[in-house]
Motif scaffolding. Sequence first.
Motif, PDB file in Angstrom:
ATOM      1  N   PHE A 138       0.754  -1.093   0.006  1.00  0.00           N
ATOM      2  CA  PHE A 138       0.066  -0.041   0.194  1.00  0.00           C
ATOM      3  C   PHE A 138       0.695   1.035   0.053  1.00  0.00           C
ATOM      4  CE2 PHE A 138      -3.517   2.735   2.330  1.00  0.00           C
ATOM      5  CZ  PHE A 138      -4.172   2.845   0.933  1.00  0.00           C
ATOM      6  N   MET A 139       2.131   1.201   0.270  1.00  0.00           N
ATOM      7  CA  MET A 139       2.956   2.385   0.152  1.00  0.00           C
ATOM      8  C   MET A 139       3.188   2.747  -1.165  1.00  0.00           C
ATOM      9  SD  MET A 139       6.058   1.102   2.595  1.00  0.00           S
ATOM     10  CE  MET A 139       7.102   2.763   2.735  1.00  0.00           C
ATOM     11  N   GLN A 140       2.973   1.873  -2.291  1.00  0.00           N
ATOM     12  CA  GLN A 140       2.951   2.191  -3.712  1.00  0.00           C
ATOM     13  C   GLN A 140       1.686   3.502  -3.885  1.00  0.00           C
ATOM     14  OE1 GLN A 140       5.748   0.359  -4.748  1.00  0.00           O
ATOM     15  NE2 GLN A 140       4.540   0.941  -6.581  1.00  0.00           N
ATOM     16  N   ALA A 141       0.803   3.509  -2.938  1.00  0.00           N
ATOM     17  CA  ALA A 141      -0.421   4.492  -3.129  1.00  0.00           C
ATOM     18  C   ALA A 141      -0.060   5.794  -2.539  1.00  0.00           C
ATOM     19  CB  ALA A 141      -1.723   4.065  -2.516  1.00  0.00           C
ATOM     20  N   GLY A 142       0.813   5.682  -1.381  1.00  0.00           N
ATOM     21  CA  GLY A 142       1.431   6.905  -0.762  1.00  0.00           C
ATOM     22  C   GLY A 142       2.487   7.464  -1.827  1.00  0.00           C
ATOM     23  N   PHE A 143       3.209   6.791  -2.363  1.00  0.00           N
ATOM     24  CA  PHE A 143       4.387   7.243  -3.167  1.00  0.00           C
ATOM     25  C   PHE A 143       3.612   7.906  -4.407  1.00  0.00           C
ATOM     26  CE2 PHE A 143       7.475   4.285  -1.527  1.00  0.00           C
ATOM     27  CZ  PHE A 143       8.274   5.119  -0.931  1.00  0.00           C
ATOM     28  N   ALA A 144       2.505   7.322  -5.063  1.00  0.00           N
ATOM     29  CA  ALA A 144       1.968   7.920  -6.103  1.00  0.00           C
ATOM     30  C   ALA A 144       1.344   9.155  -5.770  1.00  0.00           C
ATOM     31  CB  ALA A 144       0.887   6.943  -6.551  1.00  0.00           C
ATOM     32  N   MET A 145       0.700   9.131  -4.623  1.00  0.00           N
ATOM     33  CA  MET A 145      -0.041  10.417  -4.240  1.00  0.00           C
ATOM     34  C   MET A 145       0.940  11.829  -3.774  1.00  0.00           C
ATOM     35  SD  MET A 145      -3.288  10.244  -4.122  1.00  0.00           S
ATOM     36  CE  MET A 145      -2.964   9.114  -5.758  1.00  0.00           C
ATOM     37  N   CYS A 146       2.040  11.264  -3.282  1.00  0.00           N
ATOM     38  CA  CYS A 146       3.224  12.463  -2.835  1.00  0.00           C
ATOM     39  C   CYS A 146       3.844  12.760  -4.291  1.00  0.00           C
ATOM     40  CB  CYS A 146       4.373  11.606  -2.056  1.00  0.00           C
ATOM     41  SG  CYS A 146       4.185  11.655  -0.274  1.00  0.00           S
ATOM     42  N   GLU A 147       4.053  11.941  -4.909  1.00  0.00           N
ATOM     43  CA  GLU A 147       4.751  12.321  -6.343  1.00  0.00           C
ATOM     44  C   GLU A 147       3.505  13.280  -7.333  1.00  0.00           C
ATOM     45  OE1 GLU A 147       6.285   8.996  -8.035  1.00  0.00           O
ATOM     46  OE2 GLU A 147       7.537   8.493  -6.264  1.00  0.00           O
ATOM     47  N   ALA A 148       2.345  12.704  -7.225  1.00  0.00           N
ATOM     48  CA  ALA A 148       1.383  13.595  -7.902  1.00  0.00           C
ATOM     49  C   ALA A 148       1.401  14.966  -7.307  1.00  0.00           C
ATOM     50  CB  ALA A 148       0.124  12.713  -8.110  1.00  0.00           C
ATOM     51  N   GLY A 149       1.021  14.834  -6.010  1.00  0.00           N
ATOM     52  CA  GLY A 149       0.921  16.491  -5.441  1.00  0.00           C
ATOM     53  C   GLY A 149       2.101  17.209  -5.649  1.00  0.00           C
ATOM     54  N   PHE A 150       3.194  16.737  -5.582  1.00  0.00           N
ATOM     55  CA  PHE A 150       4.566  17.609  -5.765  1.00  0.00           C
ATOM     56  C   PHE A 150       4.652  18.119  -7.223  1.00  0.00           C
ATOM     57  CE2 PHE A 150       5.902  15.902  -1.331  1.00  0.00           C
ATOM     58  CZ  PHE A 150       5.482  16.996  -0.626  1.00  0.00           C
ATOM     59  N   THR A 151       4.145  17.497  -8.030  1.00  0.00           N
ATOM     60  CA  THR A 151       4.369  17.840  -9.419  1.00  0.00           C
ATOM     61  C   THR A 151       3.152  18.511  -9.927  1.00  0.00           C
ATOM     62  OG1 THR A 151       3.505  15.682 -10.083  1.00  0.00           O
ATOM     63  CG2 THR A 151       6.251  15.986  -9.886  1.00  0.00           C
ATOM     64  N   ARG A 152       3.181  18.887 -11.461  1.00  0.00           N
ATOM     65  CA  ARG A 152       2.187  19.726 -12.034  1.00  0.00           C
ATOM     66  C   ARG A 152       1.050  18.948 -12.573  1.00  0.00           C
ATOM     67  NH1 ARG A 152       6.457  23.287 -15.308  1.00  0.00           N
ATOM     68  NH2 ARG A 152       7.489  21.192 -15.292  1.00  0.00           N
ATOM     69  N   SER A 153      -0.109  19.443 -12.642  1.00  0.00           N
ATOM     70  CA  SER A 153      -1.387  18.614 -12.998  1.00  0.00           C
ATOM     71  C   SER A 153      -1.111  17.971 -14.338  1.00  0.00           C
ATOM     72  CB  SER A 153      -2.694  19.575 -12.645  1.00  0.00           C
ATOM     73  OG  SER A 153      -2.531  20.599 -13.653  1.00  0.00           O
ATOM     74  N   LYS A 154      -0.478  18.925 -15.154  1.00  0.00           N
ATOM     75  CA  LYS A 154      -0.438  18.198 -16.486  1.00  0.00           C
ATOM     76  C   LYS A 154       0.287  16.814 -16.607  1.00  0.00           C
ATOM     77  CE  LYS A 154       3.517  20.805 -17.733  1.00  0.00           C
ATOM     78  NZ  LYS A 154       4.163  21.997 -18.527  1.00  0.00           N
ATOM     79  N   ASN A 155       1.050  16.375 -15.563  1.00  0.00           N
ATOM     80  CA  ASN A 155       1.627  15.218 -15.554  1.00  0.00           C
ATOM     81  C   ASN A 155       1.114  14.182 -14.524  1.00  0.00           C
ATOM     82  OD1 ASN A 155       3.891  16.215 -17.374  1.00  0.00           O
ATOM     83  ND2 ASN A 155       4.348  17.437 -15.696  1.00  0.00           N
ATOM     84  N   ASN A 181       0.551  10.554 -15.876  1.00  0.00           N
ATOM     85  CA  ASN A 181       1.927   9.670 -16.104  1.00  0.00           C
ATOM     86  C   ASN A 181       2.599   9.346 -14.771  1.00  0.00           C
ATOM     87  OD1 ASN A 181       5.034  10.502 -16.380  1.00  0.00           O
ATOM     88  ND2 ASN A 181       4.226   9.363 -18.066  1.00  0.00           N
ATOM     89  N   ILE A 182       2.533  10.282 -14.063  1.00  0.00           N
ATOM     90  CA  ILE A 182       3.033   9.853 -12.216  1.00  0.00           C
ATOM     91  C   ILE A 182       2.203   8.598 -11.807  1.00  0.00           C
ATOM     92  CG2 ILE A 182       3.100  10.409  -9.956  1.00  0.00           C
ATOM     93  CD1 ILE A 182       5.293  11.792 -11.179  1.00  0.00           C
ATOM     94  N   LEU A 183       1.090   8.598 -12.028  1.00  0.00           N
ATOM     95  CA  LEU A 183       0.107   7.506 -11.425  1.00  0.00           C
ATOM     96  C   LEU A 183       0.404   6.248 -12.110  1.00  0.00           C
ATOM     97  CD1 LEU A 183      -3.268   9.454 -10.859  1.00  0.00           C
ATOM     98  CD2 LEU A 183      -1.581   8.851  -9.179  1.00  0.00           C
ATOM     99  N   MET A 184       0.803   6.311 -13.591  1.00  0.00           N
ATOM    100  CA  MET A 184       0.745   5.054 -14.230  1.00  0.00           C
ATOM    101  C   MET A 184       2.097   4.606 -14.181  1.00  0.00           C
ATOM    102  SD  MET A 184      -0.717   3.359 -16.740  1.00  0.00           S
ATOM    103  CE  MET A 184      -0.505   2.496 -18.023  1.00  0.00           C
ATOM    104  N   LYS A 185       3.175   5.389 -13.843  1.00  0.00           N
ATOM    105  CA  LYS A 185       4.420   4.951 -13.393  1.00  0.00           C
ATOM    106  C   LYS A 185       4.570   4.348 -12.049  1.00  0.00           C
ATOM    107  CE  LYS A 185       7.096   8.750 -14.165  1.00  0.00           C
ATOM    108  NZ  LYS A 185       7.946   9.662 -14.394  1.00  0.00           N
ATOM    109  N   ASN A 186       3.709   4.871 -11.085  1.00  0.00           N
ATOM    110  CA  ASN A 186       3.921   4.176  -9.890  1.00  0.00           C
ATOM    111  C   ASN A 186       3.103   2.664  -9.781  1.00  0.00           C
ATOM    112  OD1 ASN A 186       5.075   5.684  -7.209  1.00  0.00           O
ATOM    113  ND2 ASN A 186       4.513   7.308  -8.975  1.00  0.00           N
ATOM    114  N   LEU A 187       2.246   2.653 -10.735  1.00  0.00           N
ATOM    115  CA  LEU A 187       1.440   1.474 -11.091  1.00  0.00           C
ATOM    116  C   LEU A 187       2.346   0.553 -11.688  1.00  0.00           C
ATOM    117  CD1 LEU A 187      -1.112  -0.363 -11.077  1.00  0.00           C
ATOM    118  CD2 LEU A 187      -1.761   0.915 -13.397  1.00  0.00           C
TER     119      LEU A 187
END
Length: 567
Positions: free
Chosen positions: A19-36, A39-45
Amino acid sequence: MYSAVNTIWVLLGAALVFFMQAGFAMCEAGFTRSKNTGNILMKNLMDFCIGTPAYWLVGFGIMFAGSGAIIGGLDPFVRGDYSAILPDGVPLFAFFIFQTVFCATAATIVSGAMAERTKFLSYCIYSLMISLVVYPVSGHWIWGGGWLSQLGFHDFAGSTAVHMVGGVAALVGAKMLGPRIGKYDEKGNPRAILGHNLSIAALGVFILWFCWFGFNGCSTVSMTGDETLVAAGSIFCTTNMAAAVATVTTMIFTWIRFKKPDVSMAFNASLAGLVAITAGCDAVSIGGAAIIGICAGIVLPLSVEFFDKVAKIDDPVGAISVHGVCGAMGTLLTGLLSTSEGLFYGHGASFFLTQCLGVGSVIVWVLVTMTIIFSVIKATVGLRVTPEEEIEGLDPTEHGLPSAYADFMPATSVAGVPGMITSAAAPASAPEGTVPMKAPKPEGSSYPNAKLTNVTIICNQSKFEALKTAMNDIGVTGMTVTQVLGCGVQKGKTEYYRGVEMSINLLPKIQVEIVVSKVPVERVIAAAKSILYSGHIGDGKIFVYDVENVVKVRTGEEGYDALQGEE
């Protein structure tokens, strides 16, 4: 004989670490711009989904199939006898899935540092290689009976084996990619590129903190025996203490340094404390955990600033500092603060030197292998997207996704979309309850000489509700409201984001447009001034324009009549 308690404990840990994968996905998505975001979520998956079969095919065997000094062995599909390394009472595949999710954690750390500019195909190839070879080899040295294990190197749950491996790989990837477009000005000074959603980032941090109790606590791989029970409780306490103290330390540090406590840096500090304590969570006291937290809380912001300003390595989420720097630091501090072997407890320097050797050797291994891997990827399929793709965003260019937040996009008319009227003709029959369009009166308006005036008000967001109420009270029947950016004589202000000075030349404001005729303009201005005035720079401005005509589309009324409500 299998132990139900031990097996359940290991499987619980596997679920939490997954479930840490979800945490990393949320952190990385939040700290980057919405247009990406997509892509961030797909990479973490995909780093988990690619890494799982890769680790089953090759990685697990390299890590655990033998007791060689460098690698374990080759055992495709995990068919060998692993009874010698299995925890007491835990079946093979319970242990296998537990190790698989740790491997996936090392892989996913890299995605944040390489965010917003990496080709998706290249990232998939990297994920395959770190799970096949890079992580398993150094993992064998530490946990699989390899040479570091034989020397007495201590990394209980993976500050070095998991986090530092991911952090160093992130360093290599970010360095070879180069910074995002616009990250540095012509003089090489960093510009702050704000993450688009701190709420999502905060959710990710809390998910990771919660799951870290499984990451560290369940690494006992047993819950039988009084000593193990005591150890598990102690691990939970040291894990939590280091994270909390690191966060408080960074808050105070950034408050003093930048005059305000940095929100995103505090989020990173929580993770930095968790990473740092992971190596010695079973070996240090609660006081020792607090010391590790203080060190992480100070080192983290300094490290982020170093990579941003000195090394010129663009790491959007701080993965290099959180996982690489603090992972190494936590492992070294274990050599000083371990109650049973640490230098500060009078046990000599031997254990600390072993920790130094282990950290240094793993850094060299990852630097060399990841440089080779990323160089080959760069020379073949390419590592970075084109400047045009980067500017547009990776969601549409890499995945054909217009936006990860489609419901928040403005609705626009697109020719050819079923159910959308594309001709200028009115529908054959109007829906029930609508008002038929009237032809404009020949004279144009009941009051042809009435003056029409547009009053545009620029004000602070906090004043909008009071302004809206005041306008309603004086009889204003409509307004158009827009969120805008702008500045006046104050020319913005200076703040700090993740330690980078940020000149906010354009400040968030509300623009309210009101067209009046019946209500006197002077009354509108007076009401607005009474609400907006504070006496400070930035109260806003009011612009007044003449309007030639107004047409109410629904009824066809014009001028003065078009501005009036229904009688």
